[in-house]
Enzyme design. Structure first.
Site, PDB file in Angstrom:
ATOM      1  N   HIS A 374      -1.244 -19.017   0.949  1.00 52.37           N
ATOM      2  CA  HIS A 374      -1.208 -17.552   0.987  1.00 52.37           C
ATOM      3  C   HIS A 374      -2.356 -16.925   1.768  1.00 52.37           C
ATOM      4  CE1 HIS A 374       1.909 -17.000  -2.209  1.00 52.37           C
ATOM      5  NE2 HIS A 374       1.443 -18.162  -2.615  1.00 52.37           N
ATOM      6  N   LYS A 567      -3.572  -1.056  -2.998  1.00 54.98           N
ATOM      7  CA  LYS A 567      -3.638  -2.519  -2.984  1.00 54.98           C
ATOM      8  C   LYS A 567      -5.051  -2.881  -3.400  1.00 54.98           C
ATOM      9  CE  LYS A 567      -2.483  -2.222   1.492  1.00 54.98           C
ATOM     10  NZ  LYS A 567      -1.475  -3.075   2.077  1.00 54.98           N
ATOM     11  N   ARG A 568      -5.327  -4.184  -3.649  1.00 59.02           N
ATOM     12  CA  ARG A 568      -6.689  -4.581  -3.967  1.00 59.02           C
ATOM     13  C   ARG A 568      -7.642  -4.073  -2.892  1.00 59.02           C
ATOM     14  NH1 ARG A 568      -7.544  -7.908  -8.579  1.00 59.02           N
ATOM     15  NH2 ARG A 568      -9.682  -8.010  -7.804  1.00 59.02           N
ATOM     16  N   LYS A 573      -8.668  -5.654   4.190  1.00 60.85           N
ATOM     17  CA  LYS A 573      -7.548  -4.716   4.110  1.00 60.85           C
ATOM     18  C   LYS A 573      -7.923  -3.343   4.673  1.00 60.85           C
ATOM     19  CE  LYS A 573      -5.673  -6.966  -0.079  1.00 60.85           C
ATOM     20  NZ  LYS A 573      -4.312  -7.409   0.279  1.00 60.85           N
ATOM     21  N   THR A 678       3.195  -7.388   0.621  1.00 62.43           N
ATOM     22  CA  THR A 678       4.531  -7.173   0.063  1.00 62.43           C
ATOM     23  C   THR A 678       4.745  -5.705  -0.291  1.00 62.43           C
ATOM     24  OG1 THR A 678       3.578  -8.024  -1.999  1.00 62.43           O
ATOM     25  CG2 THR A 678       5.060  -9.478  -0.792  1.00 62.43           C
ATOM     26  N   LYS A 682       7.966  -2.762  -0.104  1.00 60.38           N
ATOM     27  CA  LYS A 682       8.368  -1.850  -1.180  1.00 60.38           C
ATOM     28  C   LYS A 682       8.448  -0.408  -0.691  1.00 60.38           C
ATOM     29  CE  LYS A 682       6.116  -5.038  -4.287  1.00 60.38           C
ATOM     30  NZ  LYS A 682       4.834  -5.418  -4.909  1.00 60.38           N
TER      31      LYS A 682
END
Ligand code: Z57
Length: 839
Positions: A374, A567-568, A573, A678, A682
């Protein structure tokens, strides 16, 4: 444990076998009975939490009946089972999902109404099962849903943490962590006190020879901890198949030793042992994509692998088949390297306990396991120090060395000219101390290795596993692009949209075959359809606006453009890129005349996500977002033109409110760092457009929805290395607009500048590893394009409808079919027909 009722008495059993409720009247019967007997309450003291408990227990009864039947049916079908080993299952709430999958939500709504409760309030009473950090854990949950829906005989295996991911509170702009004690009332789990496994740690190794001269190895004198199974039913959608999620809880083993201690007056020591044992499954490690090498984490991993493997082998042995049949009955998927110890553990069972020879055992192991990678981030790749493993798991270390020896001999024979190859691919890194490279062990012990999006699967073949492609050949490496379950992420989270889609597609078949969504393109010009589609988005934004008001006390206008990044929190990110962009927007608005400001596209920038408790930079980013929020939201000049919101404690149930409400969501990782993502899927499935980099699954989303329907920006992954080099040798190229942002932060516009210096300096003085300065300009320009595009509401609407129609590929059902065919070689088991009398 096995005992069955003799034939003459079975008729009585069948007659009295548990019955499922089918009408709202029967549902009410069940709810009231549970409230009055199981909970010992009455109509005089039942609140919403009591009504939730009664409802959950009524549905639980239904699930249990189908669960038992599924398990019996799968056992007699005698087919290969899939075991999904994951340290994280981020399940969220179960009641809504159970009602939906059982197909009785309307019945329950009517029943609850008659008993004086509103369905939505009851659903809201449930606590999330938050046994995961982020994407990896939620993927496991979506996969369980799809496995059951597609009738695959499959079990999840994990740990039953007493504390899931912490609850996040924001105090004065800072993240505080509060323990998540979620087990106070959990109607979905079934303790199996008769299903236990004793797991050994530490101890010594003894080699000996038997009478026939055969060599044996025994692992002895260790500490024993007992694993107790807790099972939860996983119902499929539109099928009676109900699979099992088995989570292990640790407790002290009560062997003779403990009683001796107890009797000899060492009461305290005995209790301390108990606590030490229970510590193993006490808490989920809250790091996402970071390996911290803590001994307790290694203990968790082995405890869970040993218990699961023992359980799987026990089940196989009941069939009395030959060991060579093991890989025809068992497929084990390793969700990341966390369960890699299962590889040496199965070898230990086969060789030390069952007496197989190495070659046969090894061949069984390789055929049984497969591994999903991952991440390529170096700090996330697990390595365990050899002294640590030596002490905790001495026999496993020997086995790992044996695997390595065989492997390196093979490499030496096949690549005699490449001398460096051996040290590069060795499972043991020759550092001080030596380290076990878990990803290499997982690759060598598996028959297939997959990445989670095309770019990522290509990257692992050219970077971290490059040598292994040469050694094992390219066919060992494959891609399965991630997906999401449309049941939770569309039907449940956005019921009105699901209803609208069903009205055009002739029913809900699309929830079992998401590719049917493509038919929606026929309606992009349908006036009524467009109107309803737009109304639904507005209603979802209104719902989120209400939630923001209630939770954060901030008033936002639902007519604004909603821009969401949840998100985290992680530097890769790049929430920092987002908030710098917000500051830039604020500065521009401040400089405008009031008339121009009125013309600007109003926007709400919404953030949410947890930082790992020890990740200071991530916590600093949260703090900055909150400070910016404070300044901007209270600036009278700005008004509705810009609002900034940090939503506390982002989790699965909140995502179900947030995801349907975006106009734009942000997936802006440095190219090559986000394996898949992911939430991008969504948001788009719910009719939101995205701004994103060419990274992870964004690339395939672009391929599916078309380049005109996505806002891409930034440098490409093949240029990242050169850019980092350039930072180092020639310095950064900071755009004046970004410099302005830094200047204002340093001047204290958002409070004490010292608070944010490490964040700004990580870019200006420490190499800007995540390329914020390189991508800032194209990010801001792309945001401008979005403002412009949003002004043309008709075109925007066309895009949002089009993207929904083109998201069929991203169902987790598609993922599971790919795993089943390409990796597991498994078939579904036809679910049993419903019996007439409930027997
Ligand atoms: C985690 O959530 C992911 C990767 C990890 O190595 C760990 Br540890 C935790 C995420 C990736 O970052 C996402 O890009 C990906 O979509 C998700 O796993 C599911 O594959």
């Amino acid at each position: 444990v096995e005992a069955s009722v003799p034939e003459p008495q079975r008729e009585a059993w069948r007659k009295h076998s548990a019955r499922e409720f089918n009408t709202s009247d029967q549902f009410e019967d069940a709810v009231v009975r549970h409230i009055e007997t199981t909970l010992a309450r009455s109509l005089y003291n039942v609140d919403e939490s009591g009504a939730y408990a009664g409802t959950a227990l009524a549905f639980r009864d239904r699930l249990v009946i189908e669960w038992n039947r599924t398990q019996q049916n799968q056992t007699s079908a005698d087919q290969k089972r899939v075991y999904y080993l994951s340290l994280e299952f981020l399940m969220g709430r179960a009641l809504d999902n159970a009602m939906l999958n059982v197909g009785m939500k309307d019945v329950a709504r009517k029943g609850l109404d008659e008993l004086g409760f509103r369905m939505e309030d009851i659903i809201d009473q449930e606590r999330d099962a938050a046994l995961g950090n982020g994407g990896l854990g939620r993927l496991a949950a979506c996969f369980l849903d799809s496995l059951a829906t597609l009738n695959y005989p499959a079990w999840g295996y994990g740990l039953r943490y007493r504390y899931g991911i912490f609850r996040q509170e924001i105090v004065n702009g800072y993240q505080m962590e509060v323990p998540d004690y979620w087990l106070e009332f959990n109607p979905w789990e079934f303790p199996r006190h008769d299903v236990t496994v004793d797991v050994q740690f530490y101890g010594t190794i003894r080699k000996y020879m038997d009478d026939s001269g055969k060599q044996h190895t025994a692992w002895e004198n260790g500490e024993i901890v007992t694993a107790v199974a807790y099972d939860a039913p996983i119902p499929g959608y539109g099928t009676t198949t109900t699979n099992n999620l088995r989570l292990w809880s640790s407790k002290a083993s009560h062997g003779e030793f403990d009683f001796t201690k107890f009797n000899s007056g060492e009461y305290e020591a005995s209790v301390a042992d108990t606590q030490r044992a229970e510590t193993i499954s006490a808490v989920l490690y809250p790091n996402d994509s970071l390996d911290r090498g803590k001994e307790l984490r290694l203990k968790q991993q082995y405890f869970w692998c040993a218990a699961s493997l023992f359980d799987i082998v026990r089940r196989f042995k009941k069939s009395k088949k030959a060991w060579s049949d093991f890989p025809n009955q068992v497929a084990i998927q390793l969700n990341d390297t966390h369960p890699t110890l299962a590889i040496p553990e199965l070898l230990r069972i086969l060789i030390d306990i069952e007496g197989l020879e190495w070659d046969e055992a090894w061949s069984i192991v390789q055929k049984t396991f497969s591994y999903t990678n991952h991440t390529v981030l170096p700090e996330a790749l697990e390595k365990w120090s050899v002294p640590l493993v030596q002490n905790l798991l001495p026999r496993h270390l020997q086995i790992i060395y044996d695997i390595n020896l065989q492997f390196l001999q093979f490499v030496e024979r096949n690549f005699p000219k490449d001398r460096d190859m051996l040290s590069r691919v060795s499972i043991i890194e020759e550092s001080q101390p030596k380290m076990v490279r878990m990803a290499y062990l997982a690759v060598i012990g598996s028959h297939k290795v997959n990445g989670v999006a095309e770019l990522h699967s290509d990257l692992i073949k050219t970077t971290i596993f490059k040598d292994f492609v040469k050694i094992h050949g390219p066919d060992k490496f494959t891609n399965v692009t991630n997906g999401i379950t449309p049941r939770r992420w569309l039907h449940q989270a956005n019921f009105r949209l699901s209803e609208l889609i069903a009205s055009k597609l002739g029913g809900y078949d699309y929830l079992n075959d998401l590719t049917l969504l493509h038919k929606l393109e026929n309606y992009v010009d349908d006036k009524d359809f467009r109107k309803e589609f737009q109304d639904i988005k507005y209603a979802n934004k209104l719902r989120l606006a209400r939630y923001i008001k209630e939770a954060q006390g901030i008033t936002v206008n639902p007519a604004s453009l909603f821009d969401i990044q949840v998100k985290r929190i992680h530097e890769y990110k790049r929430q920092q890129l987002n908030i710098f962009g917000v500051i830039h927007r604020y500065l521009e608005l401040k400089e405008m005349s009031p008339a121009d400001r009125k013309k600007a596209q109003p926007r709400v920038s919404i953030f949410g996500g947890k930082a790992a408790p020890g990740y200071w930079m991530a916590k600093t980013i949260i703090h900055l977002i909150n400070q910016v929020s404070e300044v901007v939201n209270n600036d009278k000049d700005i008004g509705d033109a810009l609002k900034v919101v940090f939503l506390e404690d982002y989790n699965v149930s909140k995502a179900e409110i947030i995801v349907p409400a975006s106009d734009i969501s942000e997936h802006i990782s440095t190219a090559g760092t986000e394996a898949s993502g992911t939430s991008n899927m969504k948001f788009v499935l719910n009719g939101g457009l995205i701004i994103g980099t060419c990274d992870g699954a964004n690339i395939e989303i672009t391929r599916e929805v078309g380049e005109d329907n996505i806002f891409l920006f930034g440098n490409l992954s093949e240029d990242v290395e050169d850019l980092r080099h350039a930072h180092y040798y020639s310095g950064l190229n900071i755009d004046p607009s970004l410099q302005r942002v830094f200047d204002e932060i340093r001047n204290g516009m958002f409070g004490d500048a010292g608070q944010f210096s490490s964040l700004v300096n990580s870019i200006t003085d420490h190499g800007d590893y995540y390329l914020v300065s390189d991508d800032f300009k194209s990010y801001v320009e792309t945001q401008k394009l979005i403002d412009e595009a949003y002004k043309n509401q008709e075109e925007w609407l066309t895009k949002t409808i089009t993207v929904v129609a083109r998201m069929g590929f991203f169902s987790s059902d598609r993922c599971i079919e790919e795993y089943a065919q390409e990796i597991w070689n498994t078939e579904p088991v036809v679910p049993p027909a419903k019996p007439q009398n409930g027997a």
